[in-house]
Write a protein that holds these residues in place. Sequence first.
Motif, PDB file in Angstrom:
ATOM      1  N   ILE A 451       0.755  -1.218  -0.153  1.00 44.34           N
ATOM      2  CA  ILE A 451       0.197   0.055   0.042  1.00 44.34           C
ATOM      3  C   ILE A 451       0.937   1.140   0.007  1.00 44.34           C
ATOM      4  CG2 ILE A 451      -2.059   1.299   1.059  1.00 44.34           C
ATOM      5  CD1 ILE A 451      -2.699  -1.179   2.588  1.00 44.34           C
ATOM      6  N   ILE A 506      -0.488   4.788   7.224  1.00 44.16           N
ATOM      7  CA  ILE A 506      -1.615   4.011   6.831  1.00 44.16           C
ATOM      8  C   ILE A 506      -1.553   2.909   8.168  1.00 44.16           C
ATOM      9  CG2 ILE A 506      -2.178   2.205   5.188  1.00 44.16           C
ATOM     10  CD1 ILE A 506      -0.626   4.058   3.039  1.00 44.16           C
ATOM     11  N   SER A 507      -2.837   2.768   8.432  1.00 41.75           N
ATOM     12  CA  SER A 507      -3.013   1.504   9.646  1.00 41.75           C
ATOM     13  C   SER A 507      -4.246   0.694   8.643  1.00 41.75           C
ATOM     14  CB  SER A 507      -3.436   1.992  10.683  1.00 41.75           C
ATOM     15  OG  SER A 507      -3.825   1.041  11.770  1.00 41.75           O
ATOM     16  N   TRP A 508      -3.925  -0.384   8.655  1.00 40.88           N
ATOM     17  CA  TRP A 508      -4.801  -1.401   7.904  1.00 40.88           C
ATOM     18  C   TRP A 508      -4.775  -2.756   8.489  1.00 40.88           C
ATOM     19  CZ3 TRP A 508      -3.739  -5.098   3.493  1.00 40.88           C
ATOM     20  CH2 TRP A 508      -4.876  -5.375   2.768  1.00 40.88           C
ATOM     21  N   CYS A 509      -5.984  -3.289   8.448  1.00 40.79           N
ATOM     22  CA  CYS A 509      -6.270  -4.902   9.157  1.00 40.79           C
ATOM     23  C   CYS A 509      -6.774  -5.602   7.965  1.00 40.79           C
ATOM     24  CB  CYS A 509      -7.485  -4.669  10.035  1.00 40.79           C
ATOM     25  SG  CYS A 509      -7.723  -6.354  10.801  1.00 40.79           S
ATOM     26  N   ARG A 513     -10.608  -5.769   6.709  1.00 45.71           N
ATOM     27  CA  ARG A 513     -10.299  -4.934   5.566  1.00 45.71           C
ATOM     28  C   ARG A 513     -10.536  -3.483   6.060  1.00 45.71           C
ATOM     29  NH1 ARG A 513     -13.554  -8.176   0.723  1.00 45.71           N
ATOM     30  NH2 ARG A 513     -12.803 -10.259   0.843  1.00 45.71           N
ATOM     31  N   LEU A 515      -9.523   0.242   7.077  1.00 42.32           N
ATOM     32  CA  LEU A 515      -8.539   0.999   6.730  1.00 42.32           C
ATOM     33  C   LEU A 515      -8.473   2.504   7.405  1.00 42.32           C
ATOM     34  CD1 LEU A 515      -5.774   1.733   4.749  1.00 42.32           C
ATOM     35  CD2 LEU A 515      -7.530   2.756   3.054  1.00 42.32           C
ATOM     36  N   CYS A 516      -7.388   2.802   7.934  1.00 39.32           N
ATOM     37  CA  CYS A 516      -7.377   4.163   8.717  1.00 39.32           C
ATOM     38  C   CYS A 516      -6.194   5.049   8.081  1.00 39.32           C
ATOM     39  CB  CYS A 516      -7.276   3.775   9.937  1.00 39.32           C
ATOM     40  SG  CYS A 516      -7.697   5.273  10.828  1.00 39.32           S
ATOM     41  N   TYR A 612     -13.272   1.192  -1.119  1.00 36.67           N
ATOM     42  CA  TYR A 612     -13.283   1.850   0.470  1.00 36.67           C
ATOM     43  C   TYR A 612     -14.151   3.099   0.384  1.00 36.67           C
ATOM     44  CZ  TYR A 612      -9.792  -1.339   2.454  1.00 36.67           C
ATOM     45  OH  TYR A 612      -9.433  -2.548   2.875  1.00 36.67           O
TER      46      TYR A 612
END
Length: 1142
Positions: A451, A506-509, A513, A515-516, A612
Amino acid sequence: MRKFKKVLDGLTAGSSSASQQQQQQQHPPGNREPEIQETLQSEHFQLCKTVRHGFPYQPSALAFDPVQKILAVGTQTGALRLFGRPGVECYCQHDSGAAVIQLQFLINEGALVSVLADDTLHLWNLRQKRPAILHSLKFCRERVTFCHLPFQSKWLYVGTERGNIHIVNVESFTLSGYVIMWNKAIELSSKSHPGPVVHISDNPMDEGKLLIGFESGTVVLWDLKSKKADYRYTYDEAIHSVAWHHEGKQFICSHSDGTLTIWNVRSPAKPVQTITPHGKQLKDGKKPEPCKPILKVEFKTTRSGEPFIILSGGLSYDTVGRRPCLTVMHGKSTAVLEMDYPIVDFLTLCETPYPNDFQEPYAVVVLLEKDLVLIDLAQNGYPIFENPYPLSIHESPVTCCEYFADCPVDLIPALYSVGARQKRQGYSKKEWPINGGNWGLGAQSYPEIIITGHADGSVKFWDASAITLQVLYKLKTSKVFEKSRNKDDRPNTDIVDEDPYAIQIISWCPESRMLCIAGVSAHVIIYRFSKQEVITEVIPMLEVRLLYEINDVESPESEQPPPLSTPVGGSNPQPIPPQSHPSTSSSSSDGLRDNVPCLKVKNSPLKQSPGYQTELVIQLVWVGGEPPQQITSLAVNSSYGLVVFGNCNGIAMIDYLQKAVLLNLGTIELYGSNDPYRREPRSPRKSRQPSGGMLIVTSCMCGVSSLYSESVKKLRSSFLTGLCDINEGIVVPEDRCKSPTSAKMSRKLSLPTDLKPDLDVKDNSFSRSRSSSVTSIDKESREAISALHFCETFTRKADSSPSPSLWVGTTLGTVLVIALNLPPGAEQRLLQPVIVSPSGTILRLKGAVLRMAFLDTTGCLLPPAYEPWKEHNVPEEKDEKEKLKKRRPVSVSPSSSQEISENQYAVICSEKQAKVISLPTQNCAYKQNITETSFVLRGDIVALNNSICLACFCANGHIMTFSLPSLRPLLDVYYLPLTNMRIARTFCFTNNGQALYLVSPTEIQRLTYSQETCENLQEMLGELFTPVETPEAPNRGFFKGLFGGGAQSLDREELFGESSSGKASRSLAQHIPGPGGIEGVKGAASGVVGELARARLALDERGQKLGDLEERTAAMLSSADSFSKHAHEMMLKYKDKKWYQF
């Protein structure tokens, strides 16, 4: 004092040096931890580069092999990029780093000649997966300006700055004795030097005639056999390029005044035709106005119609601001194709490699400064081909990136399906014509995603599986904000001169799914993934006031502000202001800007495409004339429904399900009464200059664009006796806060706070640009939040079972634990508040905290709890049932079912050391001082070979790995020094031994630290060379053969070989055998090709030895000859004398 026992464990670490012998692993002897079997050993690790993706940075040269269908691009930094079919790419580097000025393929031979600005020629072998240099030739007395290698010839013509032409045998890379001297070429046709050679080519119909273009405007047709000029053509404007008509009777020149001249070979007096493609034709027959130089022209013929004349440059001088153009002249039509960037070079792709046949051009490949464009000449309107290579990484400058290996298998198809709808229309319907080479065998089967966050606020998702790269989906985060149309209409964005939407963190799980992102204007946006299109009437929004006030003990932030929520169904998108901050006006009583965010959220309905979709926008607001400080860390958890972020003022936690602020504390207030630091109070605001507010506005963030400006990013680092200064450009960083652990040092051994990559500002220009708003007195007491981690673990020593918590790391090396009390699942989660309370647990490390992770009692990684992804935009009737299913937090951690006796381990990595803390006892089980003289820029806890390890990248260029939980050193390799902030900002490790960083503003370099991947890499790489039959030569026809027409061949061997032309001067050029000799043979294809390569190498070496022997023999012969002469003279002198006359 506790007694620590030293454990020596450097025996297995083969690469560990003296620095590791000084490192200590410590744990208390009385509290021995249960032994965990660790499977990772140092032999599992090896570091090597794998592939480089993206557009070649600063391109300078272009070449194409029309039979192999391979494209080569050279750059100003000596890099070489080779492109075949999509997925077949290769990167090579010239050791000297000199700019590549020209490239020439040995067509269908699997070889390439590169010409460098340092006057060296290199022969690359492309018949191996990793191309290597076979020979090099360094010109010592002349500067090389232009080279030409005729099709199916082994003799390379080399033109120089002095105007001479030398001839190189590309097989042996030796010079021929045949030289065309400039004075012989022009003779008395010109009184002055004709200038450097700018063009060389042989007549397509007669290989014995060589056309030489000199910069001054003189062109000479040289007869190679008779060694004299047949014709000389003079024009009073400088020449930039020359091109033949395939019949060899005409050629065309491009000039510096924007004209094209077409010449008949046998009419040297004047050109047949003079064209000014972009000149305004004046009346009265006057010459058109001069235009800009035409830098290159190509003349291509077709069987069924008019020839194509294709040129770059030549625009008139009055077209100010007009974009660079490629002009295609075909018959009476002239098409001017505008380009987004300046043109570096272009090539016309033709059906035949033979220059004496109808060329039948089908495409033009245009190399721009920042893009590669392929134009379809066969379709009306000349549409471009859709580029399948991942060359758009830098479409907007990259500001941060994250790398995820071993993702859920359904993620890439899901992202691809929503990204496919974003594709532009209007491309050529034909397939991409550069399709040479073959794919490698993909040994890696797991999905990988990269990303990238960009300066324009966009976020791109890339499929990076099996060492390829393909864009999946692009998200524009700026869509939720109002765009300012003019400068008067931008009251809030003016703290950021450029790029107010730039992505910082970027913080993503991947599992949920969620996304922050955190942006440069102190904004956070939370996104959910959906396959359905929705229209959001009102964008949910929260404003948070994070304030840093030491002297204000009664600060309202110490209280828990009530939840802030948007009224359901209300027409006003602004949230209810917190009661503790009743002022919502844009300026406070003393006229300073207050309580306003930096950006304005749209108040009109927002159409959100599949992909998103915005769940919540959170913005920090101005406080008393000061802009909000930038966000330094960010974390999101889908199971808890929480997002948390922090900066140098404090921390804020948001419940994104209830759209409520749960926590809003200054960093100091997190400590409560346990604060170990003596903090200086802020200087009183009243004493500030009245213009201070305006100063902040203008200087606060004008440096964001320098994030990617290479000229500013010259980072100077010197590690001197426990002292580290890093300056970037002319900005001098602030002194770091001194923690008690480093009190003896005159300066903290670290980058400034704002440089921590997991402080995730990822660039010091982001934070340093804010420093004008920090007064000199209180900068020492600033403590930023540098790491955040949600987990289910033991928050206090007395805990008998794990519970949800947030672990907070700061730049002073403190770890604080916040306990989370979540309501039960289902509907209760949306109705009852989440209770947040500090646990009182405080842990200490040296240096800023970078990363935290948790292990179970067997040493396995405990990932944070997550909620599996489900489509949330479902029809109304299913909504309630789905909610019940959805709202149950799913924890993947086995800790929830653990027995009370089982413990956990917290792994904490700071910029100086790593600690493994046993929980719930909070004893330090293991400790490793990672570096004394440098600092860690990035640390990640990653999975490898069914185990886990800690991987670190230090500012001194070392990449290190440590076993977990015992922190044994497993790898320590010097890889690359921190030469600029881009590397620090983008370096990241991920699972399965993968890592990457942005090696230039346009390219991603991937590397591996896994021994297994290094071994399999050769198989995974694509093949550039594939055996292809060379097309048949054009048929001469009966009459041409009968009457002597058609192409005339030339025995170049007879002309240029040593027997006829002699040897070249040894001082003119130096031959250097390439490293690709032995290595190239090892990596070359086995069998006949490999055997031939070995034989050729042996012959080369034997030839060199024979050459030396020949020279020595020649020297002996000449001395014997002179001795013979002297003896003969003596004999004649005394021949007739009698013995008594002596």
